[in-house]
Design an enzyme around this catalytic site. Structure first.
Site, PDB file in Angstrom:
ATOM      1  N   TYR A  65      52.783  62.769   2.343  1.00 20.11           N
ATOM      2  CA  TYR A  65      52.506  61.387   1.940  1.00 20.11           C
ATOM      3  C   TYR A  65      53.318  61.080   0.684  1.00 20.11           C
ATOM      4  O   TYR A  65      53.418  61.906  -0.226  1.00 20.11           O
ATOM      5  CB  TYR A  65      51.018  61.188   1.634  1.00 20.11           C
ATOM      6  CG  TYR A  65      50.238  60.670   2.801  1.00 20.11           C
ATOM      7  CD1 TYR A  65      50.398  59.348   3.228  1.00 20.11           C
ATOM      8  CD2 TYR A  65      49.341  61.482   3.486  1.00 20.11           C
ATOM      9  CE1 TYR A  65      49.678  58.857   4.299  1.00 20.11           C
ATOM     10  CE2 TYR A  65      48.616  61.001   4.563  1.00 20.11           C
ATOM     11  CZ  TYR A  65      48.783  59.684   4.968  1.00 20.11           C
ATOM     12  OH  TYR A  65      48.075  59.201   6.030  1.00 20.11           O
ATOM     13  N   GLU A  67      53.566  57.417  -0.777  1.00 15.78           N
ATOM     14  CA  GLU A  67      53.515  56.003  -1.128  1.00 15.78           C
ATOM     15  C   GLU A  67      54.074  55.787  -2.530  1.00 15.78           C
ATOM     16  O   GLU A  67      53.876  56.610  -3.431  1.00 15.78           O
ATOM     17  CB  GLU A  67      52.082  55.471  -1.089  1.00 15.78           C
ATOM     18  CG  GLU A  67      51.606  55.151   0.311  1.00 15.78           C
ATOM     19  CD  GLU A  67      50.804  56.286   0.912  1.00 15.78           C
ATOM     20  OE1 GLU A  67      51.081  57.459   0.539  1.00 15.78           O
ATOM     21  OE2 GLU A  67      49.913  56.018   1.729  1.00 15.78           O
ATOM     22  N   ASP A 242      69.566  38.891   8.837  1.00 11.56           N
ATOM     23  CA  ASP A 242      69.129  40.014   9.655  1.00 11.56           C
ATOM     24  C   ASP A 242      70.357  40.507  10.420  1.00 11.56           C
ATOM     25  O   ASP A 242      70.783  39.894  11.395  1.00 11.56           O
ATOM     26  CB  ASP A 242      68.027  39.559  10.611  1.00 11.56           C
ATOM     27  CG  ASP A 242      67.503  40.668  11.508  1.00 11.56           C
ATOM     28  OD1 ASP A 242      68.140  41.731  11.569  1.00 11.56           O
ATOM     29  OD2 ASP A 242      66.465  40.458  12.160  1.00 11.56           O
ATOM     30  N   THR A 271      68.199  47.257  11.083  1.00  9.18           N
ATOM     31  CA  THR A 271      67.715  48.516  11.625  1.00  9.18           C
ATOM     32  C   THR A 271      68.775  49.571  11.336  1.00  9.18           C
ATOM     33  O   THR A 271      69.896  49.249  10.932  1.00  9.18           O
ATOM     34  CB  THR A 271      67.482  48.428  13.145  1.00  9.18           C
ATOM     35  OG1 THR A 271      68.685  47.945  13.770  1.00  9.18           O
ATOM     36  CG2 THR A 271      66.330  47.497  13.473  1.00  9.18           C
ATOM     37  N   LYS A 274      70.791  51.058  16.723  1.00  8.22           N
ATOM     38  CA  LYS A 274      71.725  50.089  17.297  1.00  8.22           C
ATOM     39  C   LYS A 274      73.171  50.490  16.968  1.00  8.22           C
ATOM     40  O   LYS A 274      73.554  51.636  17.128  1.00  8.22           O
ATOM     41  CB  LYS A 274      71.387  48.672  16.824  1.00  8.22           C
ATOM     42  CG  LYS A 274      69.979  48.197  17.208  1.00  8.22           C
ATOM     43  CD  LYS A 274      69.783  46.743  16.879  1.00  8.22           C
ATOM     44  CE  LYS A 274      68.434  46.221  17.339  1.00  8.22           C
ATOM     45  NZ  LYS A 274      67.326  46.625  16.447  1.00  8.22           N
ATOM     46  N   ARG A 280      65.715  55.531  14.635  1.00  4.13           N
ATOM     47  CA  ARG A 280      64.995  54.267  14.707  1.00  4.13           C
ATOM     48  C   ARG A 280      64.309  54.024  13.363  1.00  4.13           C
ATOM     49  O   ARG A 280      63.510  54.835  12.900  1.00  4.13           O
ATOM     50  CB  ARG A 280      63.961  54.293  15.835  1.00  4.13           C
ATOM     51  CG  ARG A 280      64.591  54.441  17.212  1.00  4.13           C
ATOM     52  CD  ARG A 280      63.577  54.238  18.305  1.00  4.13           C
ATOM     53  NE  ARG A 280      63.077  52.875  18.303  1.00  4.13           N
ATOM     54  CZ  ARG A 280      63.681  51.850  18.896  1.00  4.13           C
ATOM     55  NH1 ARG A 280      64.827  52.037  19.528  1.00  4.13           N
ATOM     56  NH2 ARG A 280      63.153  50.641  18.855  1.00  4.13           N
TER      57      ARG A 280
END
Length: 478
Positions: A65, A67, A242, A271, A274, A280
């Site tokens: 973790y 954060e 985008d 992203t 692509k 991903r």
């Protein structure tokens, strides 16, 4: 792709371990590689990540973790995650020439949500706090907080319409972006199907949005982002781009100058798969003005970052900084031109009449088919595509009248212009040889179809000949 013998051993070992726990999953993974090797993959949003990227995703970083941000975590023991995130962000800044990079988003939609809320925080929340003499929202009274909270929902967003080539996260009403803002869409010229910057400027002047979103998922042309910035500045809007689909062409310096969004936009999202050919995931680039707000993506929108995916992003971004990747990106664009020309000389109708990026959008209405029928018939024939709306689509967003094709994946396999011309020939043959059929009640069907006898098998065999010349991950055996 490089020699994969060493990677082959790594994947074999990993699958043998998986198999001892759940053999069905190991089997599905092997089958996926087989399916991808045996199909002409033309989905514009898909690619093939390198073995190095794939292997980076499966490691102990996924157990941590983390954060927060580098050096400011809510959990102890994050020194290795700090290294991973710092390296990934460094590669992103250097690759795209960005002032700031945020590599935590789990997907493109997450990246867009981070961007939207960061812009709201910078443009709406920060001035309100200053006016009220508060440092954070926690310092506000309940009534002031309610006033500020309601003001978020009063903001306006102008994005490209779905049928013109925009994405559902650009304000499409069923998506959360369409519920966050008062939204309007801009389209394309009815005749040329190209962006009309004068019409967009007039619409922005009338609507006065807080945010103008540029970028696309199915627009087969380049965008002049300098003009988009001029329009945004003229109405006091933040320009958000985008570039999820064409990030690889920006990274590979195929898009430069006015066609490179990074020097012109306030905030850029993408992203990392692509055309960028990574794992991903998502990413946000921003000017320094917006950096502090974007840096609050967690806990503003995101939960704990996926540290293993950030590591894979770092590897992919390092790959994208090479001369080999630049050559690849140029080949993607050249192959798209060849694919478009192959369709046009065989009588197919293309949205905008061609392409100058990585994708081609075929209007299959001229073949008497819906997009869903065409997509299914092509899949039966070993050609993987996806149906897509065309401007003012008479079939709507589900059945559609178009099929979207992209060149990034097959270019990764080594396909060149001659192979893509042959691909266009195979696709046109299938579309010409497919007919709509009727429902059980005798009504015309938008989904059912019939392919000429033996055509699917012949196309599959012809596709296999092309694929055999360019094997996927040669030397990698499972």
């Amino acid at each position: 792709m490089s020699d994969n013998a060493q990677a082959s051993q790594a994947f074999q070992s990993a699958l043998s371990v998986i198999e001892t726990v759940e053999p069905r999953i190991a089997g599905a993974i092997r089958s996926e590689l087989t399916d991808q090797r045996e199909s002409l993959k033309l989905i514009a949003s898909e690619n093939y990540a390198s073995p190095a990227v794939l292997l980076t995703m499966g490691n102990w970083l996924s157990d941590k973790y983390a954060e927060g941000t580098v050096g400011h975590r809510f959990y102890a023991g994050c020194q290795n995650v700090d290294t991973v995130e710092s390296v990934a962000a460094e590669h992103a800044r250097e690759l795209f020439g960005a002032e700031y990079a945020y590599v935590q988003p789990h997907s493109g939609i997450d990246a867009n949500l981070v961007a939207f809320w960061s812009i709201l925080a910078h443009r709406v929340e920060k001035p309100a706090l200053a006016e009220l003499g508060a440092k954070t929202v926690n310092d506000l009274s309940e009534s002031d907080w309610e006033t500020l909270r309601r003001s978020f929902g009063d903001q306006r967003l102008l994005g490209m319409s779905l049928d013109a080539g925009g994405h559902l996260t650009h304000g499409f009403r069923p998506n959360i972006s369409g519920k966050m803002f008062h939204q309007r869409s801009y389209g394309t010229d009815p005749t040329s199907q190209l962006l009309d910057y004068d019409a967009l400027a007039a619409q922005a002047k009338e609507f006065k949005p807080l945010i103008i979103v540029a970028g696309y998922s199915a627009y087969p042309r380049r965008v002049n982002f300098a003009k988009m910035r001029e329009i945004a500045d003229s109405v006091g809007a933040t320009l958000m781009v985008d570039m999820a689909h064409f990030a690889g062409l920006v990274a590979g310096k195929v898009f430069t100058g006015d066609e490179d969004p990074v020097p012109h936009a306030h905030v850029v999202t993408t992203t990392t798969h692509k055309s960028l050919r990574g794992p991903r995931g998502g990413m946000v680039l921003a000017t320094q003005e917006y950096a502090d707000s974007v840096d609050r993506g967690c806990p503003l929108v995101l939960g704990g970052p996926l540290s293993n995916m950030m590591a894979a992003k770092a590897v992919a971004l390092a790959e994208a900084r090479t001369d080999n990747f630049r050559s690849y990106a140029q080949q993607v664009a050249d192959n798209a031109q060849a694919l478009a020309e192959g369709f046009l000389k065989r009588g197919a109708s293309l949205v905008t009449g061609g392409t100058d990026n990585h994708l081609v959008l075929v209007d299959v209405g001229g073949f008497g088919l819906t997009g869903r029928q065409a997509e299914s018939a092509l899949l039966d024939s070993g050609v993987v595509t996806n149906r897509n709306s065309v401007p003012n689509d008479p079939q709507g967003a589900w059945y559609t009248s178009g099929v979207r094709l992209g060149t990034p994946a097959l270019t990764s396999r080594g396909f060149g212009p001659e192979e893509f011309d042959r691909v266009a020939e195979l696709i046109v043959d299938v579309l010409k040889g497919t007919e709509p059929t009727s429902t059980s009640a005798g009504a015309p069907s938008k989904a059912k179809y019939a392919i000429a006898n033996g055509l699917a098998e012949r196309t599959h065999a012809a596709a296999s000949e092309l694929l055999d010349k360019h094997p996927l991950y040669p030397g990698l055996e499972l």
